[in-house]
Design an enzyme around this catalytic site. Structure first.
Site, mmCIF file in Angstrom:
data_model
loop_
_atom_site.group_PDB
_atom_site.id
_atom_site.type_symbol
_atom_site.label_atom_id
_atom_site.label_comp_id
_atom_site.label_asym_id
_atom_site.label_seq_id
_atom_site.Cartn_x
_atom_site.Cartn_y
_atom_site.Cartn_z
ATOM 1 N N ASP A 1 13.994 21.564 -46.033
ATOM 2 C CA ASP A 1 15.434 21.724 -45.832
ATOM 3 C C ASP A 1 15.923 23.141 -46.083
ATOM 4 O O ASP A 1 17.037 23.491 -45.688
ATOM 5 C CB ASP A 1 16.205 20.762 -46.737
ATOM 6 N N GLY B 1 18.357 17.114 -42.362
ATOM 7 C CA GLY B 1 19.335 18.013 -42.968
ATOM 8 C C GLY B 1 20.548 17.235 -43.418
ATOM 9 O O GLY B 1 21.383 16.870 -42.594
ATOM 10 N N LEU C 1 8.038 13.526 -38.522
ATOM 11 C CA LEU C 1 7.173 14.456 -37.781
ATOM 12 C C LEU C 1 7.460 15.907 -38.173
ATOM 13 O O LEU C 1 6.574 16.756 -38.124
ATOM 14 C CB LEU C 1 7.373 14.270 -36.280
ATOM 15 N N GLN C 2 8.701 16.182 -38.572
ATOM 16 C CA GLN C 2 9.085 17.553 -38.930
ATOM 17 C C GLN C 2 8.350 18.066 -40.162
ATOM 18 O O GLN C 2 8.152 19.260 -40.320
ATOM 19 C CB GLN C 2 10.593 17.615 -39.203
#
Length: 409
Positions: free
Chosen positions: A143, A188, A299-300
């Site tokens: 983040d 986020g 996946l991020q």
């Protein structure tokens, strides 16, 4: 000769969090630590006396290379909030009794701002009760919302994956001649750093995403719909990147306009999902256009096949710097990254008081967001771009990346 050290991982994982673990392990051993223990499932696991001797699991240089390239948290993770010191005497006594039994000299915790709350409380308790154990925070979070540091390890690789995925989605959206809108939901909660990374998709070979919606500015659904309508008059395919935590002017999350769960984690954070789905359905209803919602979801944070070499190197460095600082007497600190040069890009490590970092969120500066709230400035793009540079190729076995796995999992 130093005593033993212990390390844990907490919060959401990243593609490079294990590189920080390797940095702690290797530097501690190189500097004379006898044993390097690993907490299983973070501080919560430690309270249940779950830990391993990492030397029994990281035995060769190949193990180190594989672990650097292994996504997720090798030791397991948790989202456990320690009680306030005045309310949790038994909890702290149990933790420190176990640390003393293991002959621990230094305690390292790899995590984000909630995890640094653990370092803050443990280091404060140690000072109050005269313990010599050193407590150091090692930063990680995709983040990028940790205070007092230029950026956080984990963010660069996630940004690289997001930008690359956006380029691929944009190419796919151009296949058919009919009008369409694709909405990508990116992680986020309150900070839009990851969604901003979608802007890097724009280049000579790609038009880039058409709109970015960040949680730093409220969304007006009517104005948003009108902007999309106007864009559809210019081009048939529209791709929009939106933060999962995007809110309305009244403070509600966008996804709350649809059915959702009120479930929260140990830190009181509402579980987020459904923002892209709601917006895609709204646009389909209002504009009569074909829409698609894509949630990048976990996946991020686990795409180690597209790791940034800059990111994985810095992740290792902050782990090593934490050990160096602790062995030199520092405690109650968090290792941070300081950018000292833009061209060439150079970052160095330093340490900051954990009280300045724990439970503090760093958001995207408003001046780095365009006035209409639907894109970001060149300054923000230039800030992110160095962090995604170069690659560290996976170790491939039988056509797939090879990872290092702890037998306990």
């Amino acid at each position: 000769m130093h005593k033993n050290v212990i390390v844990g991982q907490s919060g959401g994982p990243t593609a490079v969090i294990n590189s920080s673990l390797v940095g702690v392990f290797k530097t501690a051993k190189d500097r004379g630590a006898d044993k390097v223990y690993g907490m299983l499932y973070g501080i919560q696991g430690l309270l249940e006396e779950k830990y391993v001797d990492l030397s029994q699991h990281i035995k060769t240089d190949l193990d180190i290379d594989l672990l650097k390239r292994t996504p997720s948290s090798f030791l397991g993770s948790c989202r456990y909030k320690l009680p306030e010191i005045k309310d949790g005497k038994e909890v702290y006594e149990k933790i420190f009794s176990l640390l003393e039994k293991l002959d621990i000299e230094a305690f390292f915790y790899i995590g984000g701002n909630d995890s640094m709350d653990t370092i803050k409380k443990l280091s404060d308790y140690a000072i109050i009760n005269g313990s010599d154990i050193k407590f150091m925070g090692v930063p990680k979070t995709i983040d990028n919302d940790l205070a007092c540091t230029d950026h956080t390890p984990g963010f660069g690789s996630a940004a690289k994956y997001i930008a690359a995925t956006c380029k691929e989605v944009i190419r796919d959206s151009l296949v058919y001649g009919t009008s369409s809108v694709t909405v990508l939901e990116i992680m986020g909660r309150n900070a839009g750093w990851l969604t901003a990374a979608a802007a890097l998709s724009k280049g000579e070979d790609c038009q880039g995403v058409d709109m970015l919606l960040l949680p730093e500015l409220p969304l007006d659904p009517k104005s948003f719909t009108e902007k999309v309508r106007l864009l559809l008059q210019e081009r048939k395919s529209i791709v929009i990147a939106v933060s999962e935590g995007t809110k309305l002017a009244d403070g509600r999350y966008v996804f709350e306009l649809d059915s959702h769960s009120d479930a929260v984690d140990a830190f009181g954070h509402m579980r987020l999902n459904g923002t892209a789905r709601y917006l895609a359905n709204m646009l389909a209803d209002e504009l009569g256009v074909k829409t698609r919602a894509i949630e990048l979801s976990t996946l991020q944070r686990c795409a180690s096949h597209m790791t940034s070499r800059v990111d994985i190197t810095e992740a290792f460095q902050v782990g090593g710097a934490a050990v160096k600082a602790a062995f030199e007497g520092e405690t109650g600190k968090v290792i941070v990254l300081q950018r000292v040069s833009e061209d060439p890009y150079i970052c160095i490590t330093d340490s900051q008081d954990v009280h300045k970092i724990a439970n503090v969120e760093k958001k995207v500066p408003k001046e780095w967001i365009t006035n209409d709230g639907t894109y970001v400035s060149d300054e923000l793009i230039h800030y992110i771009r160095p962090l995604i540079q170069a690659e560290l190729s996976p170790v491939m076995v039988d056509g797939l990346p090879r990872h290092l796995r702890l037998e306990e999992f």
